[in-house]
Design an enzyme around this catalytic site. Structure first.
Site, short mmCIF file in Angstrom:
data_model
loop_
_atom_site.label_atom_id
_atom_site.label_comp_id
_atom_site.label_asym_id
_atom_site.label_seq_id
_atom_site.Cartn_x
_atom_site.Cartn_y
_atom_site.Cartn_z
N HIS A 136 1.05 -1.12 0.29
CA HIS A 136 -0.14 -0.37 0.24
C HIS A 136 0.56 1.55 -0.10
O HIS A 136 1.85 1.46 0.58
CB HIS A 136 -0.51 -0.11 1.26
CG HIS A 136 0.02 0.45 3.16
ND1 HIS A 136 -0.07 -0.49 3.11
CD2 HIS A 136 0.07 1.13 3.20
CE1 HIS A 136 0.64 -0.01 3.99
NE2 HIS A 136 0.93 0.59 4.38
N HIS B 38 0.62 5.66 0.91
CA HIS B 38 0.03 6.69 1.80
C HIS B 38 0.63 8.22 0.94
O HIS B 38 1.49 8.17 0.24
CB HIS B 38 0.76 6.99 2.73
CG HIS B 38 0.13 5.38 3.70
ND1 HIS B 38 -1.31 5.65 4.78
CD2 HIS B 38 0.90 4.37 4.33
CE1 HIS B 38 -0.95 5.00 5.42
NE2 HIS B 38 -0.29 3.85 5.03
N TYR C 98 -16.18 27.90 18.26
CA TYR C 98 -16.11 29.15 17.19
C TYR C 98 -17.26 29.55 17.19
O TYR C 98 -17.76 31.02 17.02
CB TYR C 98 -14.90 28.68 16.63
CG TYR C 98 -14.85 30.41 15.70
CD1 TYR C 98 -13.83 31.07 15.87
CD2 TYR C 98 -15.68 30.19 14.47
CE1 TYR C 98 -13.71 32.45 15.60
CE2 TYR C 98 -15.19 31.62 13.38
CZ TYR C 98 -14.61 32.38 14.10
OH TYR C 98 -14.26 33.70 13.03
N GLN D 171 -19.84 33.16 17.95
CA GLN D 171 -20.61 34.00 16.63
C GLN D 171 -21.67 34.12 17.41
O GLN D 171 -22.97 34.16 18.26
CB GLN D 171 -21.21 33.53 15.67
CG GLN D 171 -19.88 32.88 14.75
CD GLN D 171 -18.23 33.26 14.95
OE1 GLN D 171 -18.19 34.78 14.34
NE2 GLN D 171 -17.46 33.24 14.85
#
Length: 138
Positions: A64, A66, A130, A134
């Protein structure tokens, strides 16, 4: 290669999108050598360049690979993956490596599946906090 935190600019957007991709060989056969992985790095970098993306990091084992890719928002991840896998399979098979020819038959180098994970930026919990903080107008 650019710094992973570098913000890129498009015509109408500013972005910093990274994706971690993992491709597995067909039947999970161990067919990659150092030479094959070096060729794959060059092939993947060229395909990424065609998509205005950047191969930030690449490595793999015998069965494999990445990839860490920085890509623009106009690029579909599935289209990028399709091209990366298709072009690399064609190019590697064209080079006729004995390790691959012996263990894989037919026209496929890669398993049809793949892993794609978004990465970079703040954790989801921080972004959620976050947004919750608001100041919504009345």
């Amino acid at each position: 290669m650019t710094d992973a935190t570098e913000i890129r600019h498009g015509r109408y957007c500013v972005f910093n999108l990274h994706i971690h991709l993992v491709f597995v060989t067909k039947y999970r056969r161990g067919v990659f050598t150092g030479e094959v992985l070096a060729d794959l790095r060059g092939i993947f970098a060229a395909v990424c360049e065609d998509f205005s993306a950047e191969l930030v990091e690449f490595d793999g084992e015998d069965d494999h690979v990445h990839l860490l890719v920085n890509y623009p928002p106009r690029v579909s991840v599935s289209a990028l993956v399709n091209s990366l896998k298709g072009v690399s399979s064609r190019m590697i098979r064209k080079k006729n490596y004995p390790s691959i020819r012996k263990k894989l038959w037919g026209g496929a180098l890669w398993s049809p599946s793949y892993f794609a994970g978004s990465c970079g930026g703040a954790p989801i919990s921080i972004i959620r906090q976050y947004i919750e903080q608001q100041q919504t107008p009345d």
